[in-house]
Each structure stands twice: as structure tokens, then as C-alpha cells.
Design a protein around this motif. Structure first.
Motif, PDB file in Angstrom:
ATOM      1  N   UNK A 109       0.843  -1.188   0.000  1.00  0.00           N
ATOM      2  CA  UNK A 109       0.000   0.000   0.000  1.00  0.00           C
ATOM      3  C   UNK A 109       0.880   1.240   0.000  1.00  0.00           C
ATOM      4  N   UNK A 110       0.526   2.208  -0.804  1.00  0.00           N
ATOM      5  CA  UNK A 110       1.289   3.454  -0.883  1.00  0.00           C
ATOM      6  C   UNK A 110       0.330   4.610  -1.048  1.00  0.00           C
ATOM      7  N   UNK A 159      -4.847   6.357  -2.082  1.00  0.00           N
ATOM      8  CA  UNK A 159      -3.916   5.272  -1.796  1.00  0.00           C
ATOM      9  C   UNK A 159      -3.983   4.229  -2.903  1.00  0.00           C
ATOM     10  N   UNK A 160      -2.821   3.672  -3.234  1.00  0.00           N
ATOM     11  CA  UNK A 160      -2.725   2.576  -4.196  1.00  0.00           C
ATOM     12  C   UNK A 160      -2.438   1.277  -3.448  1.00  0.00           C
ATOM     13  N   UNK A 161      -3.195   0.233  -3.777  1.00  0.00           N
ATOM     14  CA  UNK A 161      -2.961  -1.092  -3.207  1.00  0.00           C
ATOM     15  C   UNK A 161      -2.668  -2.039  -4.355  1.00  0.00           C
ATOM     16  N   UNK A 195      -9.368   4.523  -2.732  1.00  0.00           N
ATOM     17  CA  UNK A 195      -8.425   3.436  -2.957  1.00  0.00           C
ATOM     18  C   UNK A 195      -8.455   2.986  -4.411  1.00  0.00           C
ATOM     19  N   UNK A 196      -7.263   2.812  -4.987  1.00  0.00           N
ATOM     20  CA  UNK A 196      -7.107   2.165  -6.290  1.00  0.00           C
ATOM     21  C   UNK A 196      -6.532   0.783  -6.033  1.00  0.00           C
ATOM     22  N   UNK A 221     -13.801   2.600  -2.788  1.00  0.00           N
ATOM     23  CA  UNK A 221     -13.041   1.906  -3.827  1.00  0.00           C
ATOM     24  C   UNK A 221     -13.256   2.648  -5.143  1.00  0.00           C
ATOM     25  N   UNK A 222     -12.160   3.189  -5.699  1.00  0.00           N
ATOM     26  CA  UNK A 222     -12.228   4.080  -6.855  1.00  0.00           C
ATOM     27  C   UNK A 222     -11.905   3.365  -8.163  1.00  0.00           C
ATOM     28  N   UNK A 223     -10.827   2.605  -8.187  1.00  0.00           N
ATOM     29  CA  UNK A 223     -10.408   1.857  -9.371  1.00  0.00           C
ATOM     30  C   UNK A 223     -10.200   0.394  -9.007  1.00  0.00           C
TER      31      UNK A 223
END
Length: 462
Positions: free
Chosen positions: A69-70, A77-79, A107-108, A129-131
Motif C-alpha cells: 500500500x502506498x 492510496x494505491x494497493x 483506494x485504487x 473503492x475508486x479503481x
């Protein structure tokens, strides 16, 4: 302009000159101070948000072990997950995690599998949850939320959904329970998926049954009834943002799946509709009103299918006010073998649509001469310049040659031997009528003879 007197009140022992300088330095615009204050608060919030999110994410044992996760921005945030071997992750666990974090977070999620399994029930609803991007995965419990009323209460936040080379594993009971029935229809969320999305892409997905050998335990007639109940629901999905819709490279695509998005659902902003590589042979004719249904459509992709006949496709032009550009209908790499003058003539009327039939296996026989002559004399719209580059696939002696370069001699066709199909049809009809007339006359002539003979014999006898 606002002046801060508290500085001098707090420090009354300062000399007048020093106090005056500080006084001038602190005469700042209120909005500048607000901006600085917000920036300072934002930095504190960022630390708090990041810390909270990381702490919550660490509590998900499988997710924290298999995913990184970043933070890409203040609240985004990207997971990224790599699922391999016998590992797996569950969307239900992710839902619990997203529910607990701040409402401002997005969150992507990207999941790539290497022989791994994910337990993701459609329509992948989870707060914030976006992407969603899923690649090379096996999905289980896909239909387990089909009739779950609680799913509709989870905000529909997905804006981009893409699935590449995904296999859905189903069980007979799961499928049977998910069928639309009279008193228990499937939920809107299940039927429509992410209605707020800008792009929905399902590429190369397939379905497999884990226990198909148990099919005899269930009422197969329920499948037909399910289709009936699904139809009478008449539910229209509203994709108000959707610009890209793709169902490509699939073996399990059905007419009802295609017809729903084409005829029932509303997607006024749809620009790209992709059904390439789906094994279709006769679906294009359903799109005769394509520009009326999709006023800003730019690209309709039916390439790499089994289409054999090019339907007549109308150019609605400026009858739709939103039409500003040429819409491309891609029928490349299908199974179209014949090309006629009438087909080319219909293309000549197109101004706001281009039908691309290149890379099809055209048969170059004597009948193609008329097309060649027509192309040589007709001024076509610029979008159809590619017609001069069409190539022959058969017969073998002209394979790879451009149609426009062929001569009757090369095709073993003299001018006199070129088949004129309308004339041939007229000749056949004329000959048929003559034969029918002759047989009719012969039949009735014999009947008349028999009647006359019988009458004469009767008179003689009397």
C-alpha cells in the motif's frame, strides 16, 4: 487588512522601535494566514490519515502480506497485490477495512494472480473503492451477492473497472440460487454493476463450473424461467458517466448481454463500445439505430468475429445534434468474402460514419470486376480511401493482390463473360415461367383430350 495587537500586549517590555518593526511584519492578510494554517493542518492530517490507514491495513493478515500500500496523494492510496501459489484474498475483509477509515479516502486496487485465487463477489462493492484492476485471476463466490439487499447500501464509488484474462469458477448451487425468480429477483447492483463508472472493461474472461456433474440435482427448466423473470423486470441501468464499455475475447457472451447495453440501458456519453473477438456472426444488424442510441459514439468494434454479411448501416449525420465527428464501425478480420457494387454505393453516402471492412478474406472472381470498375469511377468520401488498399484472399493466384489493380484477364474473365447478376436472375425467372406455362398447357391439353374422348364414347354408345 487585520492587525494583531496581541503581540505588543504580551511583550510590553520591548523597546518601541523593535515593537514597531515586529508590528509591521505581522500586518498580513487574513486569507494568507488561513492558507498557511490550512497547509499546516493538512500536513498533520496527512500524517494522521496515513498512520490510521496503515494501522488498519496491517490488521488484514492476508492483504498486508500479499499487497503493498502506498499513498499517491493527500487522500488517495494505491494497493497492489500479487497473489501466487495457494494464496488468496477476500473482498469481504477489504470491505471491513474500507468501512473503518476516513470518509475522504479513495483506494485504487490492482490484483494480479500467479495461480492464486481471489474471493470477490460481483459487483465488487466496497466503500471508497475508486479503481479496480484484476488480471490473470481465478475468482470464486462470484455470484454469492446476487440477491444480497445489503450490497445496494454500499456506495457505488467505482469509476474504473478492468478485468483481463479472468476465470470465474461457479458451483451449480451458487448459480441456481442466483437465478432471477418471481419473488426474488437479482439486485440492481448485480445486474448493472458500477453505474457511476467511466470505463467498464472485461477482456478475455471466461466461466467454468467446478461441479457441473451435479447439474441433474437442479431444475434445468429454471434457467428458462430465470430469463423470463429477468426480462419482465425491465430494469434500465443508467450509466451517466460511461464512456468505454468493452466485452471482448469472451466465449460466454450471450445475445441478452449484448442486447441489454445496446437496447435497454442508457449511456448517452458512451464513446467506445467493444465486442471484438466474441464469436458473433449476426449481431451487427441490431445496431441500425446506433447513432440515435449513442449520440457521441466514436468507435464500435466488432473485429475478429464471424460476421459474414455487411448490413446496411445508416448515417444519421446531423439528425443528432451532438454528432461532431466520424463514428467508426470496425468489422475488420471477420469472414466477409463477397463485395458488391451496392455495398460500396451505400458507403458513398456516409458523411459521419466509416465502416471498416479491411482485412477480410475477399473472394476475387469475375463478380468483383463490377466493384473494381465502380471504385475506379466513383468519388468516395475521404474516410473510404482505404478501399483502394483492399486485398484478395482467394483464389490463390491473386492472393495478396489489391483489388483495384486486378484486370479481367488476370481473373480469367472477359468483358462478355463477367456475370451480370440482375440479368442472370431475370433470365432464370423468365425460363422458369416459360417451363411452368408449357407444363400447364401440356397438363390441361391432355385433360381436355380425355374429357373429349369420354364424351364422344358416351355419345356413340347412346
Amino acid at each position: 487588512m487585520k492587525t494583531y495587537f496581541t503581540f505588543l500586549n504580551i511583550y510590553p517590555l520591548l523597546r518601541l522601535g523593535l515593537a514597531f518593526n515586529i508590528f509591521n511584519a505581522t500586518t498580513e492578510r487574513n486569507d494568507d494566514l488561513v492558507v498557511k494554517h490550512q497547509q499546516m493542518n493538512n500536513s498533520i492530517d496527512t500524517l494522521t490519515i496515513f498512520s490510521d490507514v496503515m494501522n488498519e491495513f496491517e490488521s488484514l493478515q492476508n492483504w498486508s502480506r500479499l499487497c503493498n500500500i502506498s499513498q499517491s496523494s493527500h487522500t488517495d492510496f494505491n494497493i497492489v497485490c500479487i497473489i501466487n501459489g495457494e494464496s488468496s484474498i477476500k473482498l469481504t475483509e477489504f470491505r471491513n477495512f474500507t468501512y473503518r477509515v476516513s470518509s475522504h479516502i479513495r483506494f485504487d486496487l490492482s490484483v494480479t494472480c500467479e495461480d492464486g485465487i481471489i474471493y470477490f463477489p460481483w459487483p465488487f462493492r466496497a466503500e471508497k473503492l475508486h479503481r479496480v484492476y484484476i488480471k490473470d485471476c481465478i475468482i470464486k463466490v462470484y455470484k454469492s451477492d446476487s440477491k444480497n439487499p445489503l450490497i445496494g447500501r454500499i456506495p457505488d464509488t467505482i469509476k474504473y473497472l478492468q478485468m483481463d484474462n479472468v476465470t470465474t469458477i461457479l458451483r451449480m448451487k451458487e448459480v441456481y440460487d442466483s437465478l432471477s425468480k418471481a419473488k426474488s429477483p437479482i439486485s440492481r447492483a448485480t445486474e448493472c454493476g458500477p453505474e457511476n463508472a467511466f470505463a467498464i472493461i472485461r477482456r478475455g474472461t471466461k466461466v467454468e463450473f467446478e461441479d457441473f456433474y451435479n447439474y441433474h440435482l437442479y431444475d434445468i427448466n429454471a434457467l428458462a424461467q430465470s430469463t423470463h423473470y429477468f426480462s419482465i423486470q425491465k430494469r434500465t441501468c443508467l450509466y451517466k458517466n460511461l464512456e468505454v464499455f468493452e466485452l471482448s475475447g469472451r466465449n460466454d457472451i450471450t445475445r441478452s448481454t449484448i442486447s441489454k447495453i445496446v437496447h435497454t440501458d442508457i449511456a448517452q456519453n458512451l464513446k467506445i463500445l467493444n465486442f471484438s473477438g466474441d464469436g458473433m456472426s449476426d449481431i451487427v444488424y441490431k445496431l441500425q439505430g446506433w447513432r440515435l442510441r449513442f449520440p457521441v459514439m466514436e468507435y464500435l468494434d466488432f473485429s475478429n468475429n464471424h460476421i459474414k454479411v455487411i448490413p446496411k448501416i445508416r448515417d444519421y449525420g446531423m439528425t443528432v445534434k451532438k454528432t461532431k465527428s466520424v463514428g467508426i464501425i470496425d468489422i475488420r478480420r471477420n469472414e466477409i468474402t463477397s463485395l458488391t457494387k451496392g455495398m460500396i454505393d451505400s458507403f458513398s453516402t456516409h458523411e459521419f460514419v466509416k465502416v471498416d471492412i479491411s482485412e477480410n478474406p475477399f473472394l476475387c472472381d469475375c463478380g468483383i470486376i463490377e466493384v473494381i470498375e465502380y471504385l475506379s469511377s466513383k468519388t468516395m468520401p475521404k474516410a473510404y480511401d482505404y478501399l483502394d488498399s483492399l486485398e484478395c484472399a482467394n483464389p490463390s493466384n491473386v492472393r495478396g493482390r489489391k483489388l483495384i489493380s486486378l484486370t479481367p484477364t488476370e481473373l480469367n474473365c472477359n468483358k462478355d463473360t463477367v456475370v451480370n447478376f440482375p440479368v442472370v436472375v431475370l433470365i432464370i425467372i423468365t425460363i422458369s415461367l416459360v417451363i411452368i406455362t408449357l407444363f400447364t398447357l401440356i397438363y390441361f391439353r391432355n385433360k381436355i383430350k380425355v374429357n373429349l374422348c369420354s364424351r364422344l364414347n358416351k355419345n356413340v354408345a347412346t
